[in-house]
Enzyme design. Structure first.
Site, PDB file in Angstrom:
ATOM      1  N   GLN A 319      16.315   0.319 -43.347  1.00  0.00           N
ATOM      2  CA  GLN A 319      15.479   0.075 -44.602  1.00  0.00           C
ATOM      3  C   GLN A 319      14.622   1.197 -45.194  1.00  0.00           C
ATOM      4  O   GLN A 319      14.199   1.975 -44.377  1.00  0.00           O
ATOM      5  CB  GLN A 319      14.495  -1.077 -44.377  1.00  0.00           C
ATOM      6  CG  GLN A 319      14.839  -2.271 -43.901  1.00  0.00           C
ATOM      7  CD  GLN A 319      14.857  -2.748 -42.388  1.00  0.00           C
ATOM      8  OE1 GLN A 319      15.471  -1.554 -41.826  1.00  0.00           O
ATOM      9  NE2 GLN A 319      14.324  -3.790 -41.883  1.00  0.00           N
ATOM     10  N   GLN A 341      20.638   1.319 -47.379  1.00  0.00           N
ATOM     11  CA  GLN A 341      20.346   0.083 -47.137  1.00  0.00           C
ATOM     12  C   GLN A 341      18.750  -0.098 -48.031  1.00  0.00           C
ATOM     13  O   GLN A 341      17.972   0.861 -48.027  1.00  0.00           O
ATOM     14  CB  GLN A 341      20.006  -0.205 -45.744  1.00  0.00           C
ATOM     15  CG  GLN A 341      19.376  -1.715 -45.533  1.00  0.00           C
ATOM     16  CD  GLN A 341      19.445  -1.771 -43.902  1.00  0.00           C
ATOM     17  OE1 GLN A 341      20.133  -1.040 -43.020  1.00  0.00           O
ATOM     18  NE2 GLN A 341      18.589  -2.937 -43.336  1.00  0.00           N
ATOM     19  N   ASP A 342      18.810  -1.416 -48.622  1.00  0.00           N
ATOM     20  CA  ASP A 342      17.639  -1.893 -49.269  1.00  0.00           C
ATOM     21  C   ASP A 342      17.125  -0.775 -50.635  1.00  0.00           C
ATOM     22  O   ASP A 342      15.890  -0.468 -50.913  1.00  0.00           O
ATOM     23  CB  ASP A 342      16.498  -1.799 -48.483  1.00  0.00           C
ATOM     24  CG  ASP A 342      16.441  -2.963 -47.436  1.00  0.00           C
ATOM     25  OD1 ASP A 342      17.483  -3.744 -47.498  1.00  0.00           O
ATOM     26  OD2 ASP A 342      15.583  -3.404 -46.654  1.00  0.00           O
ATOM     27  N   ASP A 363      22.466  -4.804 -48.296  1.00  0.00           N
ATOM     28  CA  ASP A 363      21.467  -5.493 -49.002  1.00  0.00           C
ATOM     29  C   ASP A 363      20.797  -4.740 -49.998  1.00  0.00           C
ATOM     30  O   ASP A 363      19.616  -4.605 -50.192  1.00  0.00           O
ATOM     31  CB  ASP A 363      20.122  -6.128 -47.892  1.00  0.00           C
ATOM     32  CG  ASP A 363      20.832  -6.763 -46.852  1.00  0.00           C
ATOM     33  OD1 ASP A 363      22.020  -7.317 -46.706  1.00  0.00           O
ATOM     34  OD2 ASP A 363      20.241  -6.798 -45.558  1.00  0.00           O
ATOM     35  N   ARG A 431      24.293 -11.965 -49.097  1.00  0.00           N
ATOM     36  CA  ARG A 431      24.013 -12.711 -47.912  1.00  0.00           C
ATOM     37  C   ARG A 431      22.558 -13.410 -48.103  1.00  0.00           C
ATOM     38  O   ARG A 431      21.637 -12.980 -48.810  1.00  0.00           O
ATOM     39  CB  ARG A 431      24.168 -12.205 -46.598  1.00  0.00           C
ATOM     40  CG  ARG A 431      23.320 -10.863 -46.347  1.00  0.00           C
ATOM     41  CD  ARG A 431      23.371 -10.260 -44.987  1.00  0.00           C
ATOM     42  NE  ARG A 431      22.464  -9.096 -44.714  1.00  0.00           N
ATOM     43  CZ  ARG A 431      22.287  -8.733 -43.498  1.00  0.00           C
ATOM     44  NH1 ARG A 431      22.828  -9.200 -42.490  1.00  0.00           N
ATOM     45  NH2 ARG A 431      21.455  -7.724 -43.532  1.00  0.00           N
TER      46      ARG A 431
END
Length: 525
Positions: A319, A341-342, A363, A431
């Protein structure tokens, strides 16, 4: 009879009357809330009943929730953090800020007559509660005895959300003003909520007319750092007039936070590749996801144009947020968000992205805002060896929240580092981060990197029947839906009526506020 007893009896009789009117009006009683036992308990023991002068079940529910928000913030902010380690202190610091914001959101909800505004702000309060808990999860540590009453606060917010929605139009939240008139678009195609002055700023091309402050690393401006310019803006600005900060070309290695008190701030760069704000905070090195953002915005009405925001931590650091927006009515035009990520944290409230580039792996467009990305380029990057790429992870926790992520008229493709090894990694549209996750891809081009299943489970069967994932009239090699997941919550949208719920005009109510920003947009399909 004692005055307090008389008022308590009045409240009880009022609630009984409402129960008898369920067929004549929207459901407005504790029995119709998600947590009726909490609703009944707090209404029965409501403080300061003497202050209640208007017999409104919605108003009473909001008042009780507001009282609990104040109590929650007090308990969190007065916690003795001395015994805790650095990571726990960071998580607690997030909670202090988040519950302070929830008090602000509840206060605004109580004074608003617009059910759409209230639904947005209550949804943001739910996001704040969840994010407080997420901070401890980021570090895989216990919540260090977070006050148990925070759970009741969360339930009260969700109850208020249900009550407010029931009290609004029976068909749900609509893109109409409270007087019933349709939100109109101005002649230049922008919504009413963007002022003519803001339209000129956004359409000004390379020029930056009327900049209040200039940031330039070469010393040609008022300041050399964005941090110093924001500090000055806090002292200089007055009223609600747009405050413009021009950030000249350069790479600014800073972690920026635009506080809630700084409203209607606009950042203008010299172009996506010219003005870059960069940082590398990440979860692996001791930051919560919320706090890892290179650039975080809380003040309402934020606008950014012609800039890049990046987090260079890399995919192995997990993250690592490049940009986080909790700004209501925020707009991003011709900006780039680069991370792994993120990357882009569409945290909460109403947000619009136009002609932006978003890069990431897992994500990388996530959060619980009412967010529409239009005419954007979404670039999927090469992840670490054991990862799958997931473009979205929407965080809607309650079915009455008006939140979701909509990708409209955009393109999904492999970034340059993924293209040579595209076949070695699976990529999905999204997701479900939370139980009622909602994401829609409409009229977008999906290149061949998307797995035929389209969507990836989060954990077993979690949320598969409660989420809403939709696809409407997409094109490209991966737009074929015959091999998609067969989850109850997945929809191949065939009706333009259903799809129109997710347009800028309806889902974002953009016709009422986007025109003033000057950002071009398509209100309908």
């Amino acid at each position: 009879m004692h005055k307090r007893s008389q008022l308590q009896l009045f409240i009880a009789q009022f609630l009984t009357l409402l129960l008898g009117l369920v067929h004549a009006a929207p459901p407005t009683s504790c029995s119709q809330t998600p947590f009726p036992e909490v609703c009944n308990h707090f209404l029965d023991t409501a403080v300061n009943l003497e202050e209640i002068t208007k017999p409104s079940f919605r108003d009473l529910a909001l008042k009780v929730t507001m009282d609990q928000a104040i109590r929650a913030h007090h308990l969190v902010s007065t916690k003795d953090l001395g015994p805790f380690d650095k990571r726990a202190k960071l998580a607690w610091t997030d909670c202090q800020e988040l519950y302070e914001d929830s008090v602000h959101l509840l206060n605004r909800s109580m004074s608003s007559n617009d059910p759409v505004d209230t639904q947005t702000w209550l949804s943001a309060a739910i996001a704040n509660h969840q994010t407080c808990q997420n901070g401890f999860s980021d570090f895989n540590i216990s919540s260090y005895n977070l006050p148990s009453m925070l759970g009741n606060f969360s339930k009260l917010v969700r109850n208020s959300l249900a009550i407010n929605k029931a009290a609004s139009a029976p068909t749900g939240l609509r893109s109409v003003k409270s007087d019933g008139r349709a939100r109109r678009l101005l002649s230049d195609g922008f919504p009413e909520w963007v002022s003519s002055a803001d339209r000129k700023l956004l359409q000004a091309g390379e020029a930056v007319p009327g900049a209040d402050l200039v940031v330039a690393q070469d010393g040609s401006g008022n300041f050399k750092t964005i941090t110093d310019a924001l500090d000055a803006a806090t002292k200089m600005r007055s009223g609600s007039k747009r405050f413009v900060i021009h950030v000249k070309k350069g790479v600014y290695n800073e972690n920026i936070k635009v506080k809630k008190t700084l409203r209607n701030i606009m950042f203008v760069g010299d172009g996506i590749s010219a003005t870059v704000v960069t940082g590398s905070k990440n979860q692996q090195d001791g930051s919560t996801t919320f706090r890892s953002a290179t650039f975080g915005v809380s003040g309402d009405g934020f606008i950014a144009r012609d800039m890049t925001f990046e987090n260079t931590a890399g995919p192995q650091k997990h993250q690592a947020v490049a940009f986080r927006s909790g700004s209501d009515f925020s707009v991003f035009y011709r900006c780039s968000f680069i991370g792994y990520q993120d990357t882009l944290y569409v945290y909460s409230q109403r947000q619009f992205y136009r002609e932006c580039d978003i890069y990431g792996t897992q994500d990388f467009i996530f959060g619980d805002a009412v967010a529409v990305l239009q005419n954007c380029n979404i670039y999927v990057r090469k992840p670490i060896s054991d990862q799958k790429n997931t473009i979205t992870a929407q965080g809607r926790k309650d079915p009455n929240e008006n939140t979701g992520i909509v990708i409209h008229n955009s393109r999904v493709m492999a970034a340059s580092d993924l293209k040579p090894v595209q076949g070695s990694f699976k990529t999905y549209l999204g997701r479900p981060w939370q139980k009622y996750s909602r994401t829609v891809f409409m009229k977008s081009t999906l290149d061949g990197l998307i797995d035929p299943a389209g969507w990836l489970p989060w954990n077993g069967k979690f949320a598969l029947s409660t989420l809403y994932y939709g696809e409407y009239m997409n094109i490209g090699p991966a737009a074929v839906t015959s091999g998609r997941v067969n989850w109850p919550g997945y929809h191949v949208i065939k009706s333009s009526t259903e799809a129109s719920q997710f347009t800028v005009g309806n889902f974002l109510a953009g016709g009422s506020w986007l025109p003033g920003t000057g950002v071009p947009f398509d209100s309908g399909l």
